[in-house]
Design an enzyme around this catalytic site. Sequence first.
Site, PDB file in Angstrom:
ATOM      1  N   CYS A  75       0.819  -1.218   0.000  1.00 53.43           N
ATOM      2  CA  CYS A  75       0.000   0.000   0.000  1.00 53.43           C
ATOM      3  C   CYS A  75       0.853   1.268   0.000  1.00 53.43           C
ATOM      4  O   CYS A  75       0.637   2.164  -0.809  1.00 53.43           O
ATOM      5  CB  CYS A  75      -0.975   0.008   1.168  1.00 53.43           C
ATOM      6  SG  CYS A  75      -0.233   0.059   2.806  1.00 53.43           S
ATOM      7  N   HIS A 128      -2.301   1.248   6.986  1.00 45.27           N
ATOM      8  CA  HIS A 128      -2.735   1.123   5.597  1.00 45.27           C
ATOM      9  C   HIS A 128      -3.043   2.510   5.038  1.00 45.27           C
ATOM     10  O   HIS A 128      -3.542   3.376   5.758  1.00 45.27           O
ATOM     11  CB  HIS A 128      -3.981   0.237   5.501  1.00 45.27           C
ATOM     12  CG  HIS A 128      -4.297  -0.182   4.092  1.00 45.27           C
ATOM     13  ND1 HIS A 128      -3.543  -1.099   3.395  1.00 45.27           N
ATOM     14  CD2 HIS A 128      -5.278   0.208   3.247  1.00 45.27           C
ATOM     15  CE1 HIS A 128      -4.057  -1.256   2.192  1.00 45.27           C
ATOM     16  NE2 HIS A 128      -5.109  -0.466   2.074  1.00 45.27           N
ATOM     17  N   HIS A 143      -5.552   1.470  -3.782  1.00 45.09           N
ATOM     18  CA  HIS A 143      -4.630   0.994  -2.751  1.00 45.09           C
ATOM     19  C   HIS A 143      -4.204  -0.426  -3.096  1.00 45.09           C
ATOM     20  O   HIS A 143      -4.733  -1.037  -4.033  1.00 45.09           O
ATOM     21  CB  HIS A 143      -5.305   1.030  -1.375  1.00 45.09           C
ATOM     22  CG  HIS A 143      -6.484   0.122  -1.266  1.00 45.09           C
ATOM     23  ND1 HIS A 143      -6.523  -0.953  -0.432  1.00 45.09           N
ATOM     24  CD2 HIS A 143      -7.682   0.112  -1.920  1.00 45.09           C
ATOM     25  CE1 HIS A 143      -7.684  -1.579  -0.542  1.00 45.09           C
ATOM     26  NE2 HIS A 143      -8.408  -0.939  -1.447  1.00 45.09           N
TER      27      HIS A 143
END
Length: 171
Positions: A75, A128, A143
């Site tokens: 990510c 994340h 992502h």
Amino acid sequence: MFMRYLGPTLILIFLLVSCGPSKKAAVITKPTATKAAIIPSIPKDEMANSIIQYAQTFNGTRYKYGGTTKKGMDCSGLIYTSFKKENIVLPRTSRAMSTQGEWIPLRKAEKGDLVFFKTNKKKNIINHVGLVIETGSTLKFIHASVSKGVVVSSLDERYWNNCFSGVRRVL
């Protein structure tokens, strides 16, 4: 005679060695008056679109921890690589990225902003990151997910909505 020049020579060598270049990477955050000359004069929305278009070239790339190429991407690698293409160097991890720019309310999110998530509720830390590609009735972001690789998701999805932590603007 030799001893007479030894002292000044040693001082000169010390100064030359100690003034070497720094190995730290430059981090560009929200532009300020003093940094304006460093940042290209491309309008913000054009730069955001360019970063998004480049990120989308990785769509379908498998997930690889630490990855930054089409062979595998994580990510923060996706975000780092996409911004770097526009000469904007961000930190390499999602947690470090979450310290850049400024926090903004979700309702004010724009294309090119970063969205952060806490997917491990036990640790309660940001782990994340995604890139906002569309706003409006729903916020969509690109992502790299562990299970699906590089994909576009929505904050309307229960999982991402429950893990959502915040939005930061770095452009």
